[in-house]
Write a protein that holds these residues in place. Sequence first.
Motif: not given
Length: 702
Positions: A518-519, A521-523, A525-526, A558-559, A562, A565-566
């Motif tokens: 999860r971390h 994927l989020a980073r 995308c950001e 989750v995707v 993310t 959010d990004s």
Amino acid sequence: MRYGLQARVLTILALVLGTALVVLAALWWQYEDSQEELAGIGREAVHELAMEGLRRRGAALSSQLAEAIANPLYYFDLDTIGELSRSVLRQPDVAYVIVFDAEGLVVHDGSSDIPGYGQPMDDPFAAGAIAAQSLRVQWSAETMDVTQPIFIGDERIGGVRLGFSLAVVGEQQSRADALLRQGLGAIAQRNLYWLAALLAALTALGVAVLVLVSRGLVRPIRQLAEAARAVEIGRYERVQLDTRRGDELGDLIRAFKRMSESVDRHDRDIRRMAYGDSLTGLPNRLAFRELLDQRLLTLQASGGELALLFLDVDDFKRVNDTLGHDAGDEVLAQFATRIRQCVERIGGDGAEVARFGGDEFVALILGQDMRATASRLADAIILELQQPIEVLGREVFLGASVGITLFPHDAAGAGLLLKNGDIAMYQAKVAGKNCYRFYSKAMNQAVERRVQMEQDLRGAWERGELSLHYQPVFRLADGALVGAEALLRWQHPLHGVIPPAVFIDVAEQSGLIEALGRHVLARACEDAQRWQVEQGEAPFVSVNISARQLRGGDLPEVVAATLKDSGLAPERLHIELTETAVLGDEVQASALLSRLRALGVKIWLDDFGTGFSGLSHLRRVPVDGVKIDRSFVADVLRDPDDLALTSAIIAMAHSLGITVVAEGVENEGQYAVLRERNCDLAQGFWLGRPMAMQELMRRLAG
């Protein structure tokens, strides 16, 4: 008066009568004495039977409670401890339940407010209970105290004490004694009546009385006493009490028979619960441990050898997650049958199989040249468990990892052998699963290192030790940089850079991969949201998703969260999954991938060509691209077979409208061949090594 014939007859009759009366009186005195003796024997037997039954019940109940309460006590879960304690305390003959820690302090007593919590036990049995290293039974006039220590591994973390009131035993003894005396009294009264009524038949009456006493009373009572002794030592098959008598003694015999059958039934139930596995019918961990102790004692005296094989079903959780626990139970039952058949066929005399819980089984074999025999058995079991299992109309493919430890080479005690076998099985899983490994002393060090690495990995992201690097992906047609693959890197504060091949596997096995995924994927995308180029579309980012994340079932949610959010456009996110992870369960994977593609995300199959599937599977799995494994790309210039296979993958994928990416491009020749074969995209050290975010942005800007 003349002493005539009549007087003589009367005299003779009187003498006979007097003699008979004296004899009968003597017999009656002996009879009364035997009644008291038999009553005493029966009372003693009933008392001993009741006490032994109570002791066995206390041992079984305390063992079950100790096993159930071990984990709650270790995690100090007072609610669970209280619930389990109260369930035992509600039983009519249990006077108290005390759960204490390793220092002898009260943790719970089954009450709601626990008045003695944290206080040392100070009753007469406390010292013995605290010192007990195994089951300990203590007595007083009113109470039987049963103490069962609780261990986690080799560490004693406390214990549980059960107090049983002996009043119930006294009541049972009194009822049995009263029933016995009632039956004997009734028989005595009936015998007196017949003696008085049939006194004229002197000799016949005496013989009849003796026969009646012998056959009608003494023999049944002796049978009862023998039956009581058989029950006392647990030999229930020796109890043979069949009677058609309708009197009180017959009632007593039938009552005793019913009681012995009830005790036998309860004893079997307790042993079955304590020593058997209800799902597979195999012995459980407790029964296997006792058997192993016995075998080791025998082998230590005779000098023989023994092998333990620890078996764990690979990826069994996937069955429960996808098909349900009922299907999982059916799989375990079929596996147990297959394992038992292999052990019986190869293991020889004395071989045993047990289920230790979950998807873990243990086999024991005896004989000579144990290493060779254990290897043959492990090969046979692995081959057998690779065969498909049909469950709910579907074929399930699984495997097994096997760890093997040998006596006396690896250890001399049962505890250490079990530990070594578990370590060897774990190493088999680390080696790639579906294989076996023999225990070696070096494995202990490897396990310790792996445990330490798992501890260090927890919180590594929050501490800033983990970061993302990006390897560029280029379009072969014009050499443009069109995307980058996110790769996780770990800079350990003590050990420096730890290779992903090392810590990713630890994360997979420990379950940390889900949080890390999860971390990442989020980073990713950001970061990708910040990428820009002067001309053309902004580059995509590809993120690797583990099989464990895919099995979780919530990946599409989750995707989606993310991306929201990004702010990253869905078409700029490429999800990479290994071929084996996707094709391990096509039905679930296809459903999840369809939901991901509905978001606009691209799906790529990583390491394509290394799995067990064929190209035909691509028609049934919704993917947008495949990444040809680097092992094929490495030899395209030297091996005609690899070149042909690579060309076939490209042609087949293009015919299905699927993009092809080549991994591991290390030189210009490979690049040229792939471009000539119309491969779409490529990445590799020759094109660009993994780099930090800032370096990638400079390259995009240049």
